[in-house]
Design an enzyme around this catalytic site. Structure first.
Site, PDB file in Angstrom:
ATOM      1  N   GLY A  40      57.628  86.634   6.528  1.00  0.00           N
ATOM      2  CA  GLY A  40      58.962  85.862   6.950  1.00  0.00           C
ATOM      3  C   GLY A  40      59.872  86.455   7.793  1.00  0.00           C
ATOM      4  O   GLY A  40      59.481  87.376   8.724  1.00  0.00           O
ATOM      5  N   CYS A  93      58.020  95.050   8.860  1.00  0.00           N
ATOM      6  CA  CYS A  93      58.664  94.209   9.381  1.00  0.00           C
ATOM      7  C   CYS A  93      58.161  93.721  10.937  1.00  0.00           C
ATOM      8  O   CYS A  93      58.058  94.796  11.171  1.00  0.00           O
ATOM      9  CB  CYS A  93      60.317  94.895   9.487  1.00  0.00           C
ATOM     10  SG  CYS A  93      61.893  94.167  10.128  1.00  0.00           S
ATOM     11  N   LEU A  94      58.557  92.839  11.141  1.00  0.00           N
ATOM     12  CA  LEU A  94      58.060  92.387  13.102  1.00  0.00           C
ATOM     13  C   LEU A  94      59.548  93.048  13.480  1.00  0.00           C
ATOM     14  O   LEU A  94      58.799  92.779  14.617  1.00  0.00           O
ATOM     15  CB  LEU A  94      58.523  90.930  12.410  1.00  0.00           C
ATOM     16  CG  LEU A  94      57.170  90.472  11.335  1.00  0.00           C
ATOM     17  CD1 LEU A  94      58.084  88.442  12.166  1.00  0.00           C
ATOM     18  CD2 LEU A  94      55.623  90.439  12.557  1.00  0.00           C
TER      19      LEU A  94
HETATM   20 CO    CO Z   1      62.287  92.652   8.153  1.00  0.00          CO
END
Ligand code: CO
Length: 174
Positions: A40, A93-94
């Site tokens: 996402g 998380c990216l």
């Molecule tokens: Co994130």
């Protein structure tokens, strides 16, 4: 991937123009998400402070062409209901490379949002889709998964987080 904490904490405004620019933004988000092998991505993570998110709970398992049916583009999402139950699961998380830890999330979530063309939609997300949705939705409110890590995982990741801040500064970019 940009890591700009000030931008991740800034207010994200609602989208009012469902135009070619919006399509370009969501296309870029999807490209970046798949290229980074994420599930996402929210617009503030690429420096756009608007209420836009994309996700695909099946990403990583198969080529994109085989998982198009689970690809989601959500504009101006709002939560309309949640399960009482929550479940702990590991997240990353990216925007925070090498940081992983457990976060409690609702097991299902009812959502209202607009499509890329501005149509109103309502949907219930369950399982992994519910988890990814909640993570991305938090980004739209300036909330980060590192805020919600269970205490032992906060401690475990402290060195990584301090290193990121030392390396790039509190408003650094990578
Ligand atoms: Co994130």
């Amino acid at each position: 991937m940009i890591w700009v904490v000030r931008q991740l904490r800034a207010e994200n405004i609602r989208v009012t123009q469902f135009d070619e620019r919006l399509r370009k933004v969501t296309d870029d988000l999807l490209q970046s998400m798949y290229a980074s092998e994420g599930m996402g991505l929210a617009a503030p993570q690429v420096g756009i402070n608007e209420r836009i998110m994309v996700f695909n709970a099946e990403a990583g398992s198969k080529p994109r062409s085989l998982i198009l049916s689970t690809e989601k583009v959500l504009i101006n999402p709002d939560i309309t209901g949640t399960s009482a139950d929550t479940e702990l699961g590991e997240e990353g998380c990216l925007s925070f490379p090498r940081v992983f830890g457990n976060v409690a999330r609702h097991t299902w979530i009812d959502v209202r949002y607009q499509s890329i063309t501005g149509e109103e939609r309502a949907e219930r997300f369950e399982g992994n889709a519910a988890v990814v949705f909640q993570h991305e939705y938090d980004h739209l409110d300036g909330v980060l998964f590192i805020d919600k890590l269970v205490p032992q995982d906060k401690t475990r990741n402290r060195l990584h987080l301090e290193r990121l801040i030392r390396q790039y500064g509190p408003d650094g970019a990578i």
